[in-house]
Design a protein around this motif. Structure first.
Motif, PDB file in Angstrom:
ATOM      1  N   SER A  20       0.843  -1.189   0.000  1.00 44.23           N
ATOM      2  CA  SER A  20       0.000   0.000   0.000  1.00 44.23           C
ATOM      3  C   SER A  20       0.881   1.241   0.000  1.00 44.23           C
ATOM      4  CB  SER A  20      -0.903   0.001   1.238  1.00 44.23           C
ATOM      5  OG  SER A  20      -0.125   0.021   2.406  1.00 44.23           O
ATOM      6  N   ALA A  24      -0.878   7.646   4.002  1.00 41.99           N
ATOM      7  CA  ALA A  24      -2.305   7.445   4.243  1.00 41.99           C
ATOM      8  C   ALA A  24      -2.790   8.470   5.260  1.00 41.99           C
ATOM      9  CB  ALA A  24      -2.537   6.024   4.762  1.00 41.99           C
ATOM     10  N   SER A  25      -4.111   8.566   5.392  1.00 42.60           N
ATOM     11  CA  SER A  25      -4.656   9.503   6.369  1.00 42.60           C
ATOM     12  C   SER A  25      -4.428   8.978   7.780  1.00 42.60           C
ATOM     13  CB  SER A  25      -6.157   9.699   6.129  1.00 42.60           C
ATOM     14  OG  SER A  25      -6.886   8.575   6.580  1.00 42.60           O
ATOM     15  N   THR A  26      -4.449   9.883   8.728  1.00 49.49           N
ATOM     16  CA  THR A  26      -4.232   9.517  10.122  1.00 49.49           C
ATOM     17  C   THR A  26      -5.272   8.504  10.573  1.00 49.49           C
ATOM     18  OG1 THR A  26      -3.359  11.735  10.518  1.00 49.49           O
ATOM     19  CG2 THR A  26      -3.986  10.438  12.451  1.00 49.49           C
ATOM     20  N   TRP A  27      -6.535   8.761  10.285  1.00 52.74           N
ATOM     21  CA  TRP A  27      -7.607   7.875  10.722  1.00 52.74           C
ATOM     22  C   TRP A  27      -7.469   6.480  10.110  1.00 52.74           C
ATOM     23  CZ3 TRP A  27     -10.401   6.705  14.482  1.00 52.74           C
ATOM     24  CH2 TRP A  27     -11.538   5.915  14.354  1.00 52.74           C
ATOM     25  N   ASP A  28      -7.107   6.412   8.814  1.00 52.29           N
ATOM     26  CA  ASP A  28      -6.910   5.113   8.179  1.00 52.29           C
ATOM     27  C   ASP A  28      -5.786   4.344   8.862  1.00 52.29           C
ATOM     28  OD1 ASP A  28      -8.950   5.487   6.344  1.00 52.29           O
ATOM     29  OD2 ASP A  28      -7.607   6.257   4.773  1.00 52.29           O
ATOM     30  N   ARG A  29      -4.736   5.041   9.193  1.00 48.78           N
ATOM     31  CA  ARG A  29      -3.614   4.387   9.870  1.00 48.78           C
ATOM     32  C   ARG A  29      -4.014   3.909  11.261  1.00 48.78           C
ATOM     33  NH1 ARG A  29       1.124   8.188   7.568  1.00 48.78           N
ATOM     34  NH2 ARG A  29       1.852   6.715   6.015  1.00 48.78           N
ATOM     35  N   LYS A  31      -6.980   3.043  12.290  1.00 46.70           N
ATOM     36  CA  LYS A  31      -7.823   1.856  12.105  1.00 46.70           C
ATOM     37  C   LYS A  31      -6.969   0.637  11.783  1.00 46.70           C
ATOM     38  CE  LYS A  31     -10.560   3.512   8.970  1.00 46.70           C
ATOM     39  NZ  LYS A  31     -11.614   3.730   7.979  1.00 46.70           N
ATOM     40  N   ASP A  32      -5.987   0.802  10.912  1.00 49.52           N
ATOM     41  CA  ASP A  32      -5.114  -0.319  10.551  1.00 49.52           C
ATOM     42  C   ASP A  32      -4.280  -0.793  11.743  1.00 49.52           C
ATOM     43  OD1 ASP A  32      -6.121  -0.246   7.979  1.00 49.52           O
ATOM     44  OD2 ASP A  32      -4.371   0.765   7.112  1.00 49.52           O
ATOM     45  N   LYS A  37      -3.289  -4.709  11.178  1.00 49.16           N
ATOM     46  CA  LYS A  37      -3.131  -5.011   9.760  1.00 49.16           C
ATOM     47  C   LYS A  37      -1.656  -5.235   9.414  1.00 49.16           C
ATOM     48  CE  LYS A  37      -4.092  -3.189   5.170  1.00 49.16           C
ATOM     49  NZ  LYS A  37      -4.553  -2.035   4.412  1.00 49.16           N
ATOM     50  N   VAL A  40       1.255  -2.420   8.292  1.00 41.66           N
ATOM     51  CA  VAL A  40       0.926  -1.040   8.670  1.00 41.66           C
ATOM     52  C   VAL A  40       2.088  -0.369   9.402  1.00 41.66           C
ATOM     53  CG1 VAL A  40      -0.235  -1.606  10.874  1.00 41.66           C
ATOM     54  CG2 VAL A  40      -0.799   0.498   9.672  1.00 41.66           C
TER      55      VAL A  40
END
Length: 192
Positions: A20, A24-29, A31-32, A37, A40
């Motif tokens: 990937s 990435a966005s902070t929120w996506d990170r 969550k990962d 994940k 990550v």
């Protein structure tokens, strides 16, 4: 194994282990990270621009997790940030016992800023701190495994060594400091 990689030298937007894009966005990170994940942590370590995101994650998670200690929050945050820096340094150094392909301090530090996200669970009465601690230990093993590119058993050993050795040194230091006071304490306690 990717060989001797210094995550601090890679530019943001490069492709990480998981395939990937690392910016990435902070929120996506977050969550990962919470979903554990694969890849990550290597992605966060590779993206030097993620440090500011990591500070936001750390600040929000620490503030929420310690909401009941709002008066002491600046002190709690200072100690937690110092602990993350020390933990990052120790894990980086101890990882070098198992492999030479260890990224620099910045990669470890920014990754552990994101790894502080589970501290929000500390807000849950009675069991929250236990959930946060278990989550943090699991994440620490995964971070070491991904950043040092070593087996899970080796990552667990790195974590144990980086906790036990400083704890033993702290106990020895405390005993060394306390020794001169023991005779006086015993005299007062026993009335001699």
């Amino acid at each position: 194994m990717r060989g001797n990689v210094n995550f601090d030298e890679q530019a943001p937007g490069v492709t990480d282990i998981g395939g990937s894009v690392s910016s990435a966005s902070t929120w996506d990170r977050v969550k990962d990270v919470l979903r554990l994940k694969p890849g990550v942590f290597a992605g966060i370590a590779a993206d030097t621009s993620a440090t500011s995101q990591g500070f936001v994650v750390f600040a929000v998670a620490t503030a929420i997790g310690n909401l009941l200690l709002v008066v002491l929050l600046p002190v709690v945050m200072a100690f937690a940030l110092a602990a993350i820096a020390l933990e990052s340094l120790l894990l980086m150094v101890v990882s070098k016992l198992f492999t030479e392909a260890v990224p620099g301090f910045g990669a470890w530090f920014r990754t552990f800023l994101f790894a502080s996200a589970p501290s929000v669970f500390s807000l849950i009465p009675l069991v929250g701190w236990f959930i946060a601690l278990c989550y943090a230990l699991i994440i620490a093993v995964l971070v070491v495994r991904e950043l040092a590119q070593i087996a899970t058993v080796q990552a667990v050993l790195v974590l144990i060594i980086s906790i036990v050795v400083p704890a033993m040194l702290a106990i020895l230091l405390a005993i060394t400091i306390a020794i001169p006071f023991i005779p006086g304490f015993l005299r007062d306690l026993l009335g001699w």
